[in-house]
Design a protein around this motif. Structure first.
Motif, PDB file in Angstrom:
ATOM      1  N   SER A  97     -30.474  49.450 -37.039  1.00  0.00           N
ATOM      2  CA  SER A  97     -30.882  47.784 -36.790  1.00  0.00           C
ATOM      3  C   SER A  97     -32.373  47.604 -36.060  1.00  0.00           C
ATOM      4  O   SER A  97     -32.398  48.004 -35.076  1.00  0.00           O
ATOM      5  CB  SER A  97     -29.969  46.986 -35.984  1.00  0.00           C
ATOM      6  OG  SER A  97     -28.836  46.853 -36.484  1.00  0.00           O
ATOM      7  N   GLY A 102     -33.059  40.781 -40.470  1.00  0.00           N
ATOM      8  CA  GLY A 102     -32.085  41.661 -41.152  1.00  0.00           C
ATOM      9  C   GLY A 102     -31.212  42.663 -40.398  1.00  0.00           C
ATOM     10  O   GLY A 102     -30.202  42.855 -40.622  1.00  0.00           O
ATOM     11  N   ASN A 107     -28.545  42.507 -42.968  1.00  0.00           N
ATOM     12  CA  ASN A 107     -28.337  43.875 -43.562  1.00  0.00           C
ATOM     13  C   ASN A 107     -27.021  44.453 -43.172  1.00  0.00           C
ATOM     14  O   ASN A 107     -26.365  44.056 -42.278  1.00  0.00           O
ATOM     15  CB  ASN A 107     -29.358  44.742 -43.020  1.00  0.00           C
ATOM     16  CG  ASN A 107     -30.621  44.440 -43.413  1.00  0.00           C
ATOM     17  OD1 ASN A 107     -31.182  43.447 -44.085  1.00  0.00           O
ATOM     18  ND2 ASN A 107     -31.827  44.989 -42.821  1.00  0.00           N
ATOM     19  N   GLU A 109     -25.872  47.488 -41.454  1.00  0.00           N
ATOM     20  CA  GLU A 109     -26.281  48.283 -40.314  1.00  0.00           C
ATOM     21  C   GLU A 109     -25.121  49.015 -39.605  1.00  0.00           C
ATOM     22  O   GLU A 109     -24.136  48.630 -39.241  1.00  0.00           O
ATOM     23  CB  GLU A 109     -27.148  47.642 -39.234  1.00  0.00           C
ATOM     24  CG  GLU A 109     -28.393  46.729 -39.852  1.00  0.00           C
ATOM     25  CD  GLU A 109     -29.626  47.514 -40.204  1.00  0.00           C
ATOM     26  OE1 GLU A 109     -29.619  48.527 -40.001  1.00  0.00           O
ATOM     27  OE2 GLU A 109     -30.553  46.728 -40.828  1.00  0.00           O
TER      28      GLU A 109
END
Length: 186
Positions: A97, A102, A107, A109
């Motif tokens: 990360s 994100g 995201n 991660e």
């Protein structure tokens, strides 16, 4: 779980050290940024590859703590480490990360969390890694550098998103999917 560990590190630490390839705040609104106690950030080492770090974050970190911009002449500065220290105790989050929306929200991660003595192997090594890169980074930002960076950030090309993957529709084959094995081979 990452958000809970992030809060734990923020709350438990007397000082924070950030080392990220990119940092962003969603214009100050992202959760990971909004809950960051800037008064605890002792040092921030942030990458600017591809003009990917948000100017607002760089300005705030520069104002509230000691900010250094990581320079990697033959590659991309790419670590992701949050290290919190309070006395002999330390906490670290590291992994894939970035310090962005994100990285902490949108995201997929993978990160690790460790806690223990700052004198223990992994935490001691994380601090040594930070120190080594901190010493390599220029100590001062030249006058006007943040303004120039912000101009570049605003004019950078926006990332291109690939078209969505489309799954093949099987509606016209529905009969095959509902058929028994005997019916299929018969």
């Amino acid at each position: 779980q990452l958000g809970e560990k992030l809060k734990l590190v923020y709350r438990s630490s007397a000082q924070l050290h950030l080392m990220y390839a990119w940092a962003g705040s969603g214009d100050g609104r992202a959760h990971h940024w909004a809950i960051l106690p800037l008064n605890k950030v002792k040092r921030a080492l942030i990458g600017i590859g591809f003009v990917g770090s948000e100017p607002h974050v760089l300005r705030e970190l520069h104002h509230h703590s000691h900010l250094r911009i990581a320079r990697t002449p033959d590659g991309t500065f790419h670590p992701k480490l949050l290290l919190g220290i309070s006395g002999d105790r330390a906490w670290a989050i590291f992994g894939s990360s970035n310090f962005t929306i994100g990285g902490f929200q949108n995201n997929t991660e993978l990160n690790a969390f460790i806690a223990g003595s700052i004198r223990s192997g992994p935490l001691r090594d994380a601090l040594a890694f930070f120190e080594d890169h901190w010493q390599r980074a220029p100590a001062e930002l030249p006058d006007g550098w943040l303004d120039d960076y912000e101009d570049q950030y605003r004019s950078r090309p926006k990332p291109v998103r690939p078209p969505p993957l489309r799954t093949r529709r099987l509606a016209h084959h529905r009969g095959l999917l509902d058929m028994t094995w005997a019916g299929f081979i018969g």
